[in-house]
Design a protein around this motif. Structure first.
Motif, short mmCIF file in Angstrom:
data_model
loop_
_atom_site.label_atom_id
_atom_site.label_comp_id
_atom_site.label_asym_id
_atom_site.label_seq_id
_atom_site.Cartn_x
_atom_site.Cartn_y
_atom_site.Cartn_z
N ALA A 60 0.75 -1.33 0.16
CA ALA A 60 -0.02 -0.11 0.04
C ALA A 60 0.92 1.12 -0.02
N HIS A 61 0.60 2.15 -1.05
CA HIS A 61 1.71 3.40 -1.18
C HIS A 61 0.66 4.54 -1.34
N ALA A 62 -0.41 4.48 -1.43
CA ALA A 62 -1.42 5.80 -1.69
C ALA A 62 -1.62 6.47 -0.56
N MET A 63 -1.24 7.78 -0.65
CA MET A 63 -1.22 8.58 0.51
C MET A 63 -2.52 8.74 1.41
N GLU A 64 -3.63 8.17 0.48
CA GLU A 64 -4.96 8.46 1.41
C GLU A 64 -5.10 7.28 2.47
N GLU A 65 -3.98 6.28 2.41
CA GLU A 65 -4.38 4.97 3.18
C GLU A 65 -3.08 4.61 3.96
N VAL A 66 -1.90 5.26 3.52
CA VAL A 66 -0.74 4.69 4.32
C VAL A 66 -0.76 4.74 5.72
N ARG A 67 -1.40 5.83 6.39
CA ARG A 67 -1.19 5.71 7.77
C ARG A 67 -2.23 4.83 8.51
N GLU A 68 -3.30 4.69 7.77
CA GLU A 68 -4.26 3.64 8.23
C GLU A 68 -3.76 2.35 8.06
N ILE A 69 -2.89 2.03 7.11
CA ILE A 69 -2.42 0.50 7.03
C ILE A 69 -1.15 0.50 7.95
N ALA A 70 -0.33 1.61 8.07
CA ALA A 70 0.63 1.50 9.02
C ALA A 70 0.21 1.03 10.55
N ARG A 71 -0.85 1.71 10.61
CA ARG A 71 -1.33 1.51 11.90
C ARG A 71 -1.88 0.24 12.49
N ILE A 72 -2.42 -0.59 11.59
CA ILE A 72 -2.80 -2.01 11.69
C ILE A 72 -1.70 -3.18 11.41
N SER A 73 -0.49 -2.65 10.93
CA SER A 73 0.44 -3.46 10.60
C SER A 73 1.23 -3.97 11.82
N THR B 29 12.00 2.33 -6.55
CA THR B 29 11.56 2.91 -7.79
C THR B 29 10.76 4.27 -7.37
N LEU B 30 11.47 5.38 -7.10
CA LEU B 30 11.10 6.44 -6.34
C LEU B 30 10.32 7.38 -7.37
N SER B 31 9.37 8.22 -6.72
CA SER B 31 8.58 9.07 -7.14
C SER B 31 8.37 10.21 -6.13
N ALA B 32 8.01 11.35 -6.38
CA ALA B 32 7.67 12.41 -5.49
C ALA B 32 6.42 12.13 -4.34
N PRO B 33 5.37 11.50 -5.07
CA PRO B 33 4.22 11.23 -4.26
C PRO B 33 4.45 9.83 -3.20
N TRP B 34 5.27 9.13 -3.75
CA TRP B 34 5.71 7.84 -3.10
C TRP B 34 6.59 8.27 -1.65
N VAL B 35 7.57 9.28 -2.03
CA VAL B 35 8.28 9.79 -1.07
C VAL B 35 7.39 10.31 0.07
N GLN B 36 6.45 11.10 -0.13
CA GLN B 36 5.61 11.59 0.70
C GLN B 36 4.76 10.50 1.70
N SER B 37 4.25 9.80 0.77
CA SER B 37 3.54 8.41 1.49
C SER B 37 4.41 7.55 2.38
N MET B 38 6.06 7.59 1.97
CA MET B 38 6.79 6.83 2.84
C MET B 38 6.92 7.60 4.18
N ARG B 39 7.03 8.76 4.04
CA ARG B 39 7.57 9.75 5.21
C ARG B 39 5.98 9.63 6.31
N GLU B 40 5.08 9.75 5.91
CA GLU B 40 3.60 9.64 6.45
C GLU B 40 3.47 8.19 7.10
#
Length: 266
Positions: free
Chosen positions: A48-61, A70-81
């Motif tokens: 799961a890498h979409a910004m809209e769900e990464v915090r929720e998925i991280a919370r239950i993992s 394979t970097l891209s700017a949106p993915w980097v932000q998702s990684m941070r969150e």
């Protein structure tokens, strides 16, 4: 630091019994194979890498694996969150700085992620670890031009700075945390000819970190099992094309007797 067959096997059993959910923000090249490897080991992958769900998925993992292949700017932000949320929830984080040193963007991103939340384990090849902790760049794309021993000093510095274990893959895998050092001699050169094997090592490290609170032991046990599965797979493979299939079969069918017979670590 010595490893015991009993402790390694206890972790494998724990993964199979607990089926930890391992959240992967990884690269396109590795997604399917790493997901299958986690399933073969007994863990449960979610990619799961979409910004809209990464915090929720991280919370239950039970673990978060960040792979910058394979970097891209949106993915980097998702990684941070995801890392922020995992740190908040005390979910172990594995950071794989794929290709660090190959470009300024990769190196800067990897260092920014380290500053976002301290990882539990950093896992990469020697060139990536060297580039992450210093301004020395000894890489050929995502391949290493250095040995694990050449990265040991910088690995120790990273471990001290971030309070984490550092797992360096190579002909001999080197795992460092403070004064604790483990060398794992399992594996086969054939594994270096198959894409996503390093990424899979990071994903499996996440599964072990989910079940073992000791970062250095989790990282070392993961590399032992990764290497043994590679050796068993190579016995049946006809070449690089069939190795991935037999590697997955070996992970799935791994027994304590396999670990007793093949483990080379200490």
């Amino acid at each position: 630091m010595s490893l015991s067959v009993e402790e390694v096997w206890q972790d494998v059993q724990s993964i199979r019994e607990r089926v930890p959910l391992v959240h992967n923000i990884t690269n396109y090249v590795a997604m399917e194979f790493t997901a299958n490897a986690l399933l073969a080991l007994g863990a449960s992958p979610v990619m799961a890498h979409a910004m809209e769900e990464v915090r929720e998925i991280a919370r239950i993992s039970q673990a978060l694996v960040i792979n910058i292949g394979t970097l891209s700017a949106p993915w980097v932000q998702s990684m941070r969150e995801a890392m922020k949320e995992a740190a908040k929830q005390r979910v172990p984080i594995v950071l794989d700085p794929v290709g660090c040193g190959a470009s300024q963007f990769r190196t800067q991103t990897a260092r920014e992620l380290l500053a976002t939340a301290a990882p539990t384990i950093i896992r990469g090849n020697a060139s990536e670890i060297i580039a992450l902790g210093s301004d020395r760049h000894e890489t050929k794309g995502v391949d290493s031009l250095a040995s694990s021993e050449q990265a040991s000093e910088i690995a120790g510095e990273l471990s001290a700075r971030y309070g984490c274990a550092v797992s360096i893959s190579g002909a001999v895998d080197l795992i460092v945390q403070g004064a604790q050092v483990v060398r794992v001699r399992n594996g086969t050169p054939l594994m270096t000819r198959v894409t996503a094997m390093g990424c899979t090592a990071s994903a499996l490290t996440g599964a072990f970190a989910a079940c073992n609170p000791s970062p250095v032991h989790a990282a070392a046990h993961a590399m032992v099992i990764m290497g043994i599965a590679g050796e068993l797979g190579a016995r049946r493979a006809q070449g690089v094309g069939s190795l991935p299939m037999h590697f997955l079969d070996a992970l799935h069918g791994l027994s304590k007797a396999d670990v007793q017979a093949l483990m080379q670590a200490g």
